[in-house]
Every structure is written in structure tokens, then in C-alpha cells.
Design a protein around this motif. Sequence first.
Motif, PDB file in Angstrom:
ATOM      1  N   PRO A   1       1.206  -1.349   0.208  1.00  0.00           N
ATOM      2  CA  PRO A   1       0.092  -0.077   0.246  1.00  0.00           C
ATOM      3  C   PRO A   1       0.773   1.194   0.066  1.00  0.00           C
ATOM      4  O   PRO A   1       1.968   1.435   0.829  1.00  0.00           O
ATOM      5  N   GLY A   2       0.312   2.519  -0.395  1.00  0.00           N
ATOM      6  CA  GLY A   2       1.124   3.742  -0.652  1.00  0.00           C
ATOM      7  C   GLY A   2       1.508   4.134  -2.495  1.00  0.00           C
ATOM      8  O   GLY A   2       2.002   5.182  -2.540  1.00  0.00           O
TER       9      GLY A   2
ATOM     10  N   MET B   1      -4.920   1.373   7.471  1.00  0.00           N
ATOM     11  CA  MET B   1      -6.318   0.455   6.791  1.00  0.00           C
ATOM     12  C   MET B   1      -7.018   0.601   7.529  1.00  0.00           C
ATOM     13  O   MET B   1      -7.317  -0.261   8.908  1.00  0.00           O
ATOM     14  N   ALA B   2      -8.168   0.471   6.513  1.00  0.00           N
ATOM     15  CA  ALA B   2      -9.407   0.387   7.339  1.00  0.00           C
ATOM     16  C   ALA B   2     -10.466  -0.672   6.110  1.00  0.00           C
ATOM     17  O   ALA B   2     -10.260  -0.793   5.389  1.00  0.00           O
ATOM     18  N   ALA B   3     -11.330  -2.011   7.061  1.00  0.00           N
ATOM     19  CA  ALA B   3     -11.829  -2.721   6.362  1.00  0.00           C
ATOM     20  C   ALA B   3     -13.239  -3.017   6.747  1.00  0.00           C
ATOM     21  O   ALA B   3     -13.964  -2.714   8.499  1.00  0.00           O
ATOM     22  N   TYR B   4     -14.422  -2.674   5.825  1.00  0.00           N
ATOM     23  CA  TYR B   4     -15.969  -2.160   6.546  1.00  0.00           C
ATOM     24  C   TYR B   4     -16.584  -3.914   6.377  1.00  0.00           C
ATOM     25  O   TYR B   4     -16.434  -4.340   5.004  1.00  0.00           O
ATOM     26  N   ARG B   5     -17.053  -4.758   6.986  1.00  0.00           N
ATOM     27  CA  ARG B   5     -18.017  -5.723   6.563  1.00  0.00           C
ATOM     28  C   ARG B   5     -19.125  -5.855   6.028  1.00  0.00           C
ATOM     29  O   ARG B   5     -19.906  -4.355   6.840  1.00  0.00           O
TER      30      ARG B   5
ATOM     31  N   LYS C   1     -11.715  -2.842   1.958  1.00  0.00           N
ATOM     32  CA  LYS C   1     -11.011  -1.978   2.829  1.00  0.00           C
ATOM     33  C   LYS C   1      -9.952  -1.140   1.627  1.00  0.00           C
ATOM     34  O   LYS C   1     -10.709  -1.105   0.200  1.00  0.00           O
ATOM     35  N   PHE C   2      -9.909   0.256   2.775  1.00  0.00           N
ATOM     36  CA  PHE C   2      -9.561   1.467   2.161  1.00  0.00           C
ATOM     37  C   PHE C   2      -7.516   1.733   2.896  1.00  0.00           C
ATOM     38  O   PHE C   2      -7.240   1.156   4.151  1.00  0.00           O
TER      39      PHE C   2
ATOM     40  N   PHE D   1      -8.566   1.275  -2.646  1.00  0.00           N
ATOM     41  CA  PHE D   1      -9.254   0.549  -1.963  1.00  0.00           C
ATOM     42  C   PHE D   1      -9.639  -0.466  -2.895  1.00  0.00           C
ATOM     43  O   PHE D   1      -8.310  -0.256  -4.148  1.00  0.00           O
ATOM     44  N   SER D   2      -9.843  -2.113  -1.843  1.00  0.00           N
ATOM     45  CA  SER D   2     -10.086  -3.188  -2.699  1.00  0.00           C
ATOM     46  C   SER D   2     -11.190  -4.038  -2.191  1.00  0.00           C
ATOM     47  O   SER D   2     -11.564  -3.586  -1.000  1.00  0.00           O
ATOM     48  N   ILE D   3     -11.801  -5.091  -2.278  1.00  0.00           N
ATOM     49  CA  ILE D   3     -12.879  -6.092  -1.682  1.00  0.00           C
ATOM     50  C   ILE D   3     -11.998  -6.775  -0.752  1.00  0.00           C
ATOM     51  O   ILE D   3     -10.853  -7.521  -1.333  1.00  0.00           O
TER      52      ILE D   3
END
Length: 223
Positions: free
Chosen positions: A92-93, A181-185, A193-194, A218-220
Motif C-alpha cells: 500500500p502506498g 488501513m480500514a475494512a468494513y464488513r 478495505k481502504f 481501496f479493494s474488496i
Amino acid sequence: TTLDQQPFPTSGGLQSLDVNLGIPHDLIGGDGDKGLGYLKLETKAQWYIPVYGDSWILSPHYDFGWGQGFSNKDNELPFYDNFLAGGIDSVPGYEAGSLGPYYRDSNEDVQYLGGNLLTVAGVNLIFPNPFSENLRTAFFFDMGNVFNTFHNEDTGEAFAKDKAYYQEKRFKNVPGTIGLMAAYRVPMIGAIKFSIGKVIVHKDSDAIHSDRYAAFSFSIGGF
């Protein structure tokens, strides 16, 4: 796998080994052209180690790969099977696939080539957030690059058209990034995720190509 749950594991680990073998055409009744035979290996692993309850979790991970052709004069992998590095699921980055060898086409646009040696490793520190159980947050540190071991030399920046740029496979040529990094269910999807990242370790010359830095991605998928 020994993960305790998905998509947000709190303990256990996941390891994989992929082996891909390309068979030359002439070995399977082709027209005499040797084709593009190759061998490609890739191993990945990620662990989740609780350090304080089940909310502070250390998560080291790696992704290593190697490949070689065996039916062309240079013994290189077919270009479409080269490893790529960069992006939220790798380093990432950086923009996805933007690390490693590249060249400038006739329009002087940068085209990324990938390579036959992949080295990526890092660690996430997952920490609790006050917002939702469906949200996972972490600090990350990642390092990685791809190399072409058949051109194991620092060729200098490729400012000329159609001239490829390669790097010697040395630790000094492995950039590093840090960030959040953050991920939301999400029901029926799993997780989105972001990441917000910053490149902190790079060669001085690499800074010339800051256009491949990606502060936001971001990605799945979860982590």
C-alpha cells in the motif's frame, strides 16, 4: 488454514503454495514452435497473534514468488505471467503493479513490466475502534519489490523511449510504506478495505517517479 473466523480473524494463520507449469507447444503435439514453457512458484502466509485481548492483534505476512522460462532463449517468464507488486493488496502506498522494472513507450508513458522474483513482507497492528464491530482498523508497515533476475543490475533511470529500467536485487532497492488501513464488513460481499499510505523508504532516484505513489487505495476483502 487455522483462522478462527472470516472476514476478520483474531487468531490463527493462513499459508498457501501455488505451482504453475507451462508446457511448451512442441511437447504436446504443437507445430514445432517451442512455445512458452515455464515454472512459477508463489508462497503466501499471514498470521494473527493477539497481543492484548482479542482487539489488539499483530498480523505479520509475506508473499514470495519466483519463476523461470525454459523454452525461450533468455529463459525469462512470459511477460503476461510476470509477478507484479504495489497496491493495497501488496505494498500500500504505491499504485497497483507499479513497482519493479518498467520502460517508456513511444509516447513516453511508463509501462510496468513486472519480474520473475517477488519479495513482499509486512506487518499490521490491528487496534480497536469506537465506531462499529463491522469496522476493522490497523496500522501497517510493508516492504516489497519485483525484480528481473536476468537483468540483475541497476540500469539507471529510463528516460529514453523504449529503454527498460531494471534494479539489482539488493535490500536497498526494496521500498517501504506505512499508513492506516480500514475494512468494513458488508453483507453478501464480505468486506471492503481502504488504505492511506506514505512511502518512507526508497532510493533517491525513485522519488522522481512519485506519480506512482498512491496515498489512498481501496479493494474488496478484509485483513
